[in-house]
Design a protein around this motif. Structure first.
Motif, PDB file in Angstrom:
ATOM      1  N   HIS A   2      -4.170  15.140  -9.858  1.00 40.76           N
ATOM      2  CA  HIS A   2      -5.604  15.402  -9.708  1.00 40.76           C
ATOM      3  C   HIS A   2      -6.046  15.321  -8.248  1.00 40.76           C
ATOM      4  CE1 HIS A   2      -6.560  15.811 -13.915  1.00 40.76           C
ATOM      5  NE2 HIS A   2      -5.886  14.691 -14.174  1.00 40.76           N
ATOM      6  N   ILE A   3      -5.402  14.447  -7.485  1.00 36.22           N
ATOM      7  CA  ILE A   3      -5.598  14.374  -6.039  1.00 36.22           C
ATOM      8  C   ILE A   3      -4.248  14.650  -5.405  1.00 36.22           C
ATOM      9  CG2 ILE A   3      -6.128  12.849  -4.092  1.00 36.22           C
ATOM     10  CD1 ILE A   3      -8.194  11.470  -5.815  1.00 36.22           C
ATOM     11  N   LYS A   4      -4.237  15.518  -4.404  1.00 40.65           N
ATOM     12  CA  LYS A   4      -2.983  15.937  -3.786  1.00 40.65           C
ATOM     13  C   LYS A   4      -2.849  15.378  -2.371  1.00 40.65           C
ATOM     14  CE  LYS A   4      -2.859  20.266  -6.372  1.00 40.65           C
ATOM     15  NZ  LYS A   4      -3.762  19.836  -7.386  1.00 40.65           N
ATOM     16  N   LEU A   5      -1.629  14.967  -2.044  1.00 42.34           N
ATOM     17  CA  LEU A   5      -1.324  14.564  -0.674  1.00 42.34           C
ATOM     18  C   LEU A   5      -1.172  15.812   0.176  1.00 42.34           C
ATOM     19  CD1 LEU A   5       1.401  11.825  -1.167  1.00 42.34           C
ATOM     20  CD2 LEU A   5      -0.943  11.485  -0.434  1.00 42.34           C
ATOM     21  N   ILE A   6      -1.711  15.793   1.366  1.00 43.57           N
ATOM     22  CA  ILE A   6      -1.528  16.905   2.295  1.00 43.57           C
ATOM     23  C   ILE A   6      -0.452  16.491   3.271  1.00 43.57           C
ATOM     24  CG2 ILE A   6      -2.600  18.278   4.131  1.00 43.57           C
ATOM     25  CD1 ILE A   6      -5.256  17.896   2.647  1.00 43.57           C
ATOM     26  N   LYS A   7       0.635  17.222   3.255  1.00 47.97           N
ATOM     27  CA  LYS A   7       1.765  16.908   4.130  1.00 47.97           C
ATOM     28  C   LYS A   7       1.541  17.577   5.487  1.00 47.97           C
ATOM     29  CE  LYS A   7       4.443  15.325   0.686  1.00 47.97           C
ATOM     30  NZ  LYS A   7       4.717  13.989   0.431  1.00 47.97           N
ATOM     31  N   VAL A   8       1.688  16.799   6.525  1.00 47.44           N
ATOM     32  CA  VAL A   8       1.561  17.307   7.881  1.00 47.44           C
ATOM     33  C   VAL A   8       2.892  17.101   8.568  1.00 47.44           C
ATOM     34  CG1 VAL A   8       0.358  17.070  10.080  1.00 47.44           C
ATOM     35  CG2 VAL A   8      -0.882  16.748   7.942  1.00 47.44           C
ATOM     36  N   ASP A   9       3.473  18.176   9.101  1.00 50.02           N
ATOM     37  CA  ASP A   9       4.737  18.042   9.820  1.00 50.02           C
ATOM     38  C   ASP A   9       4.522  17.278  11.106  1.00 50.02           C
ATOM     39  OD1 ASP A   9       6.177  19.439   7.899  1.00 50.02           O
ATOM     40  OD2 ASP A   9       5.861  21.380   8.891  1.00 50.02           O
ATOM     41  N   GLN A  10       5.319  16.245  11.308  1.00 49.02           N
ATOM     42  CA  GLN A  10       5.230  15.437  12.517  1.00 49.02           C
ATOM     43  C   GLN A  10       6.329  15.895  13.474  1.00 49.02           C
ATOM     44  OE1 GLN A  10       3.237  12.546  13.045  1.00 49.02           O
ATOM     45  NE2 GLN A  10       2.089  12.917  11.188  1.00 49.02           N
ATOM     46  N   LYS A  11       5.964  16.367  14.638  1.00 50.71           N
ATOM     47  CA  LYS A  11       6.953  16.774  15.639  1.00 50.71           C
ATOM     48  C   LYS A  11       7.100  15.656  16.645  1.00 50.71           C
ATOM     49  CE  LYS A  11       6.145  21.614  15.029  1.00 50.71           C
ATOM     50  NZ  LYS A  11       5.881  22.896  15.584  1.00 50.71           N
ATOM     51  N   THR A  12       8.340  15.214  16.833  1.00 42.91           N
ATOM     52  CA  THR A  12       8.579  14.102  17.772  1.00 42.91           C
ATOM     53  C   THR A  12       9.370  14.571  18.966  1.00 42.91           C
ATOM     54  OG1 THR A  12      10.544  13.462  16.521  1.00 42.91           O
ATOM     55  CG2 THR A  12       8.466  12.351  15.997  1.00 42.91           C
ATOM     56  N   ASP A  15      -9.063  16.344  -2.598  1.00 40.89           N
ATOM     57  CA  ASP A  15      -9.753  15.808  -3.769  1.00 40.89           C
ATOM     58  C   ASP A  15     -10.696  16.879  -4.302  1.00 40.89           C
ATOM     59  OD1 ASP A  15     -11.178  14.327  -5.636  1.00 40.89           O
ATOM     60  OD2 ASP A  15     -12.288  13.179  -4.135  1.00 40.89           O
ATOM     61  N   ARG A  16     -10.294  17.549  -5.369  1.00 40.68           N
ATOM     62  CA  ARG A  16     -11.096  18.619  -5.989  1.00 40.68           C
ATOM     63  C   ARG A  16     -11.519  19.674  -4.973  1.00 40.68           C
ATOM     64  NH1 ARG A  16     -15.569  15.089  -8.246  1.00 40.68           N
ATOM     65  NH2 ARG A  16     -14.908  13.897  -6.449  1.00 40.68           N
ATOM     66  N   GLY A  17     -10.581  20.081  -4.118  1.00 40.73           N
ATOM     67  CA  GLY A  17     -10.851  21.131  -3.142  1.00 40.73           C
ATOM     68  C   GLY A  17     -11.461  20.630  -1.845  1.00 40.73           C
ATOM     69  N   TRP A  66       0.854  -1.193   0.000  1.00 37.82           N
ATOM     70  CA  TRP A  66       0.000   0.000   0.000  1.00 37.82           C
ATOM     71  C   TRP A  66       0.887   1.238   0.000  1.00 37.82           C
ATOM     72  CZ3 TRP A  66      -4.994  -0.945  -0.770  1.00 37.82           C
ATOM     73  CH2 TRP A  66      -5.479  -2.206  -0.467  1.00 37.82           C
ATOM     74  N   ARG A  67       0.664   2.155  -0.932  1.00 33.39           N
ATOM     75  CA  ARG A  67       1.474   3.373  -1.017  1.00 33.39           C
ATOM     76  C   ARG A  67       1.108   4.398   0.039  1.00 33.39           C
ATOM     77  NH1 ARG A  67       1.644   5.535  -7.067  1.00 33.39           N
ATOM     78  NH2 ARG A  67       2.258   7.392  -5.935  1.00 33.39           N
ATOM     79  N   PHE A  68      -0.145   4.421   0.467  1.00 37.08           N
ATOM     80  CA  PHE A  68      -0.611   5.425   1.417  1.00 37.08           C
ATOM     81  C   PHE A  68      -1.125   4.742   2.672  1.00 37.08           C
ATOM     82  CE2 PHE A  68      -1.692   7.055  -2.921  1.00 37.08           C
ATOM     83  CZ  PHE A  68      -0.578   7.865  -3.041  1.00 37.08           C
ATOM     84  N   ASN A  69      -0.733   5.273   3.807  1.00 41.01           N
ATOM     85  CA  ASN A  69      -1.136   4.705   5.087  1.00 41.01           C
ATOM     86  C   ASN A  69      -2.542   5.153   5.468  1.00 41.01           C
ATOM     87  OD1 ASN A  69       1.375   3.464   5.532  1.00 41.01           O
ATOM     88  ND2 ASN A  69       2.218   5.369   6.322  1.00 41.01           N
ATOM     89  N   HIS A 125      -3.634   5.774  -7.002  1.00 40.52           N
ATOM     90  CA  HIS A 125      -2.216   6.021  -7.258  1.00 40.52           C
ATOM     91  C   HIS A 125      -2.031   6.863  -8.519  1.00 40.52           C
ATOM     92  CE1 HIS A 125      -1.261   2.034  -4.955  1.00 40.52           C
ATOM     93  NE2 HIS A 125      -1.691   2.989  -4.156  1.00 40.52           N
ATOM     94  N   GLY A 126      -2.769   6.542  -9.570  1.00 40.42           N
ATOM     95  CA  GLY A 126      -2.673   7.303 -10.820  1.00 40.42           C
ATOM     96  C   GLY A 126      -3.137   8.745 -10.660  1.00 40.42           C
ATOM     97  N   LEU A 127      -4.230   8.966  -9.924  1.00 32.97           N
ATOM     98  CA  LEU A 127      -4.736  10.330  -9.713  1.00 32.97           C
ATOM     99  C   LEU A 127      -3.764  11.174  -8.888  1.00 32.97           C
ATOM    100  CD1 LEU A 127      -8.487   9.478  -9.113  1.00 32.97           C
ATOM    101  CD2 LEU A 127      -7.557  10.786 -11.030  1.00 32.97           C
ATOM    102  N   VAL A 128      -3.101  10.543  -7.921  1.00 34.60           N
ATOM    103  CA  VAL A 128      -2.094  11.272  -7.134  1.00 34.60           C
ATOM    104  C   VAL A 128      -0.868  11.554  -8.004  1.00 34.60           C
ATOM    105  CG1 VAL A 128      -0.502  11.110  -5.175  1.00 34.60           C
ATOM    106  CG2 VAL A 128      -2.895  10.448  -4.885  1.00 34.60           C
ATOM    107  N   ASP A 129      -0.430  10.565  -8.772  1.00 35.79           N
ATOM    108  CA  ASP A 129       0.749  10.731  -9.629  1.00 35.79           C
ATOM    109  C   ASP A 129       0.577  11.854 -10.642  1.00 35.79           C
ATOM    110  OD1 ASP A 129       2.006   8.659  -8.281  1.00 35.79           O
ATOM    111  OD2 ASP A 129       1.628   7.168  -9.850  1.00 35.79           O
ATOM    112  N   CYS A 130      -0.635  12.022 -11.185  1.00 34.92           N
ATOM    113  CA  CYS A 130      -0.844  13.072 -12.192  1.00 34.92           C
ATOM    114  C   CYS A 130      -1.321  14.386 -11.578  1.00 34.92           C
ATOM    115  CB  CYS A 130      -1.777  12.599 -13.295  1.00 34.92           C
ATOM    116  SG  CYS A 130      -3.484  12.429 -12.803  1.00 34.92           S
TER     117      CYS A 130
END
Length: 78
Positions: free
Chosen positions: A68-78, A13-15, A3-6, A61-66
């Motif tokens: 159309h759907i964006k990953l939202i990065k969240v900074d993890q503070k440890t 996804d479209r806003g 699985w690519r995404f946890n 996976h294809g929609l993220v790669d092109c």
């Protein structure tokens, strides 16, 4: 399948924001009787209005790669 995404990954996804709620592998019992989506690996996406959407892993996976759907990065503070 790897699985690519946890579970818990946030997506745009479209806003609209959504979260990966579950991995649904081939033959998973959650889709007993739904043969068209039982034969592939799927992700279950959950939206803030409590609706969920099932999407094939290859399709997501294809929609993220092109982009159309964006990953939202969240900074993890440890």
């Amino acid at each position: 399948m790897k699985w690519r995404f946890n579970i818990g990954t946030l997506l745009e996804d479209r806003g609209r924001i959504c979260m990966i709620k579950a991995h649904l592998p081939i033959g998973c019992e959650a889709f007993e009787g739904h043969h068209k989506i039982n034969w592939r690996h799927n992700y279950e996406l959950l939206y803030p209005n409590c609706t969920s959407y099932i999407i094939g892993a290859k399709a997501l996976h294809g929609l993220v790669d092109c982009g159309h759907i964006k990953l939202i990065k969240v900074d993890q503070k440890t």
